[in-house]
Design a protein around this motif. Structure first.
Motif, short mmCIF file in Angstrom:
data_model
loop_
_atom_site.label_atom_id
_atom_site.label_comp_id
_atom_site.label_asym_id
_atom_site.label_seq_id
_atom_site.Cartn_x
_atom_site.Cartn_y
_atom_site.Cartn_z
N ALA A 34 1.01 -1.12 0.23
CA ALA A 34 0.02 0.24 -0.18
C ALA A 34 0.88 1.59 0.20
O ALA A 34 1.82 1.05 0.16
CB ALA A 34 -0.66 0.16 1.40
N GLN A 89 4.00 0.19 2.40
CA GLN A 89 3.79 -0.02 3.82
C GLN A 89 3.74 -1.95 2.93
O GLN A 89 2.70 -1.88 2.05
CB GLN A 89 2.27 0.42 4.60
N TYR A 91 2.24 -5.58 3.84
CA TYR A 91 1.03 -6.04 4.68
C TYR A 91 0.47 -7.68 4.88
O TYR A 91 -0.31 -7.80 4.64
CB TYR A 91 -0.57 -4.80 4.60
N ASN A 92 0.81 -8.44 3.66
CA ASN A 92 1.58 -9.53 3.98
C ASN A 92 1.11 -10.26 5.08
O ASN A 92 0.52 -11.49 4.81
CB ASN A 92 2.22 -10.27 2.63
N ASN A 93 1.95 -10.20 6.10
CA ASN A 93 1.77 -10.80 7.13
C ASN A 93 2.13 -9.44 8.23
O ASN A 93 2.75 -8.80 7.93
CB ASN A 93 2.90 -12.11 6.98
N SER A 94 3.00 -9.82 9.46
CA SER A 94 3.27 -9.73 10.92
C SER A 94 4.71 -9.60 10.33
O SER A 94 5.36 -10.21 10.37
CB SER A 94 2.63 -9.88 12.18
N PRO A 95 5.62 -8.37 11.23
CA PRO A 95 4.84 -6.94 11.05
C PRO A 95 4.48 -6.00 9.36
O PRO A 95 5.37 -6.85 8.36
CB PRO A 95 5.90 -6.03 12.05
N ARG A 96 3.54 -5.68 10.00
CA ARG A 96 3.58 -4.85 8.54
C ARG A 96 3.82 -3.32 8.61
O ARG A 96 3.17 -2.28 8.92
CB ARG A 96 2.05 -4.28 8.99
N PHE A 98 6.53 -0.12 7.14
CA PHE A 98 6.08 1.22 6.75
C PHE A 98 7.75 1.35 6.12
O PHE A 98 8.72 1.01 6.79
CB PHE A 98 6.02 2.15 7.29
#
Lengths: 106, 119
Positions: A34, A89, A91-96, A98
């Motif tokens: 994103a 960013q 966001y496929n997994n954690s940590p998301r 930046f």
């Protein structure tokens, strides 16, 4: 953890220019990326998700591309109101995580 | 319309805890994750963790594990983030943000809550 690296850290351009910001992931994230815009003193705003899908209401001069590890945010016909810091960013997994941000000035 | 409204600014002493609230409206609270992101003065965005308001399950970035607790009260559509053992480096604006699907981008953000840690 996957690291997100943006370049450049800052840039100065003129009204009407095309601006390109790059975001590189240290490992592949398919298209789980994103882009956000944060104007000075304001809340971050979602511009693009899934690497290239424009969020509703965002001007079409913003576009995103890429997959895997390399991604690009392009601003066509730069406007004065585009002065902001832009963040990618993953966001496929954690940590998301930046990216560190790219400051765009005119 | 979707809104996330956060609690007001806080000033805390080192070693204390702070609890920030995030009240959701305009959508069904239990169907979207709530994430927490912070931004130290002049710095970038840092993701802290997420919570599923339906199940209550949560996860946080490793650097906050053991210090951060994310909870919710579904009867008032409110999520909470509590950070303990505060130090000066925790001075930041804390945001809640909605994730529309699992493993998601963040489509709506709260207005932010400034937490200042100072002796």
């Amino acid at each position: 953890d996957i690291q997100m690296t943006q370049s450049p850290s800052s840039l100065s351009a003129s009204v009407g220019d095309r601006v390109t910001i790059t975001c590189r992931a240290s490992q592949g994230i398919t298209n789980y990326l994103a882009w956000y815009q944060q104007k000075p003193g304001k809340v971050p705003k979602l511009l693009i998700y899934a690497a290239s899908t424009l969020q509703a209401g965002v001007p079409s001069r913003f576009s995103g591309s890429g997959s895997g590890t390399d991604f690009t945010l392009t601003i066509n016909n730069l406007q004065p109101e585009d002065v902001a810091t832009y963040y990618c960013q993953k966001y496929n997994n954690s940590p998301r995580t930046f990216g560190q941000g790219t400051k765009v000035e005119i | 319309q979707v809104q996330l409204v956060q609690s007001g600014a806080e000033v805390k002493k080192p070693g204390a805890s702070v609890k920030v609230s995030c009240q959701a409206s305009g959508y069904t609270f239990t169907t979207y994750d709530i994430n927490w992101v912070r931004q130290a003065p002049g710095q970038g965005l840092e993701w802290m963790g997420w919570m599923n308001p339906n199940s209550g399950s949560a996860g946080s970035a490793q650097r906050f594990q053991g210090r951060v607790t994310m909870t919710r009260n579904t009867s008032i559509s409110t999520a909470y983030m509590e950070l303990s053992s505060l130090r000066s480096e925790d001075t930041a604006v804390y945001y809640c943000a909605r994730g529309p699907v699992v493993n998601s981008h963040f489509d709506y953000w709260g207005q932010g809550t400034l937490v200042t840690v100072s002796s």
